[in-house]
Scaffold this motif. Structure first.
Motif, short mmCIF file in Angstrom:
data_model
loop_
_atom_site.label_atom_id
_atom_site.label_comp_id
_atom_site.label_asym_id
_atom_site.label_seq_id
_atom_site.Cartn_x
_atom_site.Cartn_y
_atom_site.Cartn_z
N GLU A 20 -15.22 1.99 6.95
CA GLU A 20 -13.88 1.48 7.22
C GLU A 20 -13.21 1.04 5.93
O GLU A 20 -12.03 1.24 5.73
N LYS A 21 -13.93 0.40 5.03
CA LYS A 21 -13.36 -0.09 3.78
C LYS A 21 -12.91 1.05 2.88
O LYS A 21 -12.06 0.87 2.04
N ASP A 22 -13.50 2.22 3.02
CA ASP A 22 -13.17 3.36 2.17
C ASP A 22 -11.92 4.10 2.61
O ASP A 22 -11.43 4.95 1.91
N LYS A 23 -11.38 3.77 3.78
CA LYS A 23 -10.20 4.48 4.28
C LYS A 23 -8.99 4.17 3.43
O LYS A 23 -8.88 3.10 2.85
N GLN A 24 -8.06 5.09 3.39
CA GLN A 24 -6.80 4.89 2.69
C GLN A 24 -5.96 3.88 3.45
O GLN A 24 -6.19 3.64 4.63
N PRO A 25 -4.93 3.28 2.82
CA PRO A 25 -4.10 2.30 3.51
C PRO A 25 -3.39 2.86 4.74
O PRO A 25 -3.10 2.14 5.66
N SER A 26 -3.09 4.14 4.75
CA SER A 26 -2.44 4.72 5.91
C SER A 26 -3.47 5.18 6.92
O SER A 26 -4.65 5.20 6.65
N ASN A 70 3.68 20.01 -2.71
CA ASN A 70 4.69 19.61 -3.69
C ASN A 70 4.93 18.10 -3.73
O ASN A 70 5.77 17.63 -4.49
N GLY A 71 4.24 17.31 -2.93
CA GLY A 71 4.39 15.86 -2.98
C GLY A 71 5.62 15.32 -2.28
O GLY A 71 5.93 14.15 -2.40
N ALA A 72 6.33 16.15 -1.54
CA ALA A 72 7.55 15.70 -0.86
C ALA A 72 7.20 14.81 0.33
O ALA A 72 6.27 15.08 1.08
N LYS A 103 6.16 9.72 4.98
CA LYS A 103 5.33 10.75 5.62
C LYS A 103 5.39 12.03 4.82
O LYS A 103 6.48 12.47 4.43
N ALA A 104 4.25 12.60 4.55
CA ALA A 104 4.20 13.86 3.82
C ALA A 104 4.90 14.95 4.63
O ALA A 104 4.70 15.07 5.84
N TYR A 110 0.70 9.63 6.35
CA TYR A 110 1.77 8.71 6.01
C TYR A 110 1.19 7.37 5.57
O TYR A 110 -0.02 7.12 5.71
N ASP A 111 2.07 6.52 5.08
CA ASP A 111 1.73 5.12 4.82
C ASP A 111 2.97 4.29 5.12
O ASP A 111 4.10 4.77 4.99
N ASP A 112 2.76 3.04 5.52
CA ASP A 112 3.83 2.13 5.90
C ASP A 112 3.86 0.93 4.97
O ASP A 112 2.84 0.55 4.41
N CYS A 113 5.03 0.31 4.87
CA CYS A 113 5.15 -0.98 4.19
C CYS A 113 6.22 -1.79 4.92
O CYS A 113 7.15 -1.24 5.51
N LEU A 114 6.08 -3.10 4.87
CA LEU A 114 7.04 -4.01 5.46
C LEU A 114 8.03 -4.41 4.38
O LEU A 114 7.64 -4.73 3.25
N VAL A 115 9.31 -4.39 4.72
CA VAL A 115 10.36 -4.83 3.79
C VAL A 115 11.07 -6.01 4.42
O VAL A 115 11.59 -5.93 5.53
#
Length: 166
Positions: A20-26, A70-72, A103-104, A110-115
């Protein structure tokens, strides 16, 4: 036999926790090495901005993937009235909170952040022992007096913490 079973069970639980600790933030399930799926990573979980601010995400976002990717990314917001991403920048529109998702393109990663968006401060409300202080309502101090002074930043939707009065 019971000791061996208990040891095997504990080892299995610990290996599941360490995975579980090795997972990416998303919640993407992509390969961090970039061999099978893109990996999208917003570098912070939370950002704080004031209305009118814009934050360039080019240094806050990493996207890696297999050859030909392409990283989009496509950005979405849970509240377009509070914050959106335009031309690669978070734009703070109104006080409140929104979750932004990068989201790719052509991949379900994907990854999320709170603003958190605050209004710009316009003034302060200063209270001495619970009584508002102003030029019209001054507070007198005498040597040895102990007073409780509280400061509230105005408007209420401005960030309240982290200010220093000199």
């Amino acid at each position: 036999m019971k000791k061996i079973f208990a040891f095997a069970f504990i080892a299995l639980v610990l290996s599941a926790v360490s995975c579980e600790k090795d997972k990416q933030p998303s919640e993407q399930g992509g390969d961090p090495g970039g061999t099978d799926k893109p990996v999208v990573n917003i570098l912070q979980d939370e950002y704080e901005l004031e209305v009118g601010d814009a934050l360039d995400m080019s240094t806050h976002l990493t996207v890696d993937g297999p050859g030909g990717f392409n990283g989009a990314v496509e950005w979405t917001s849970t509240d377009d009235a509070v914050a959106v991403v335009e031309d690669g920048k978070i734009v703070a529109k109104a006080a409140g909170q929104a979750t932004l998702r990068a989201k790719a393109v052509h991949a379900d990663v994907y990854d999320d952040c709170l603003v958190k968006v605050y209004d710009k401060p316009t003034g302060i409300d200063l209270c001495v022992d619970g009584v508002s202080w102003s030029m019209a309502n001054p507070v007198e101090f005498e040597v040895g007096d102990e007073k409780v002074i509280t400061v509230k930043v105005l408007p209420e939707t401005a960030k309240q913490g982290g200010w220093r009065i000199e």
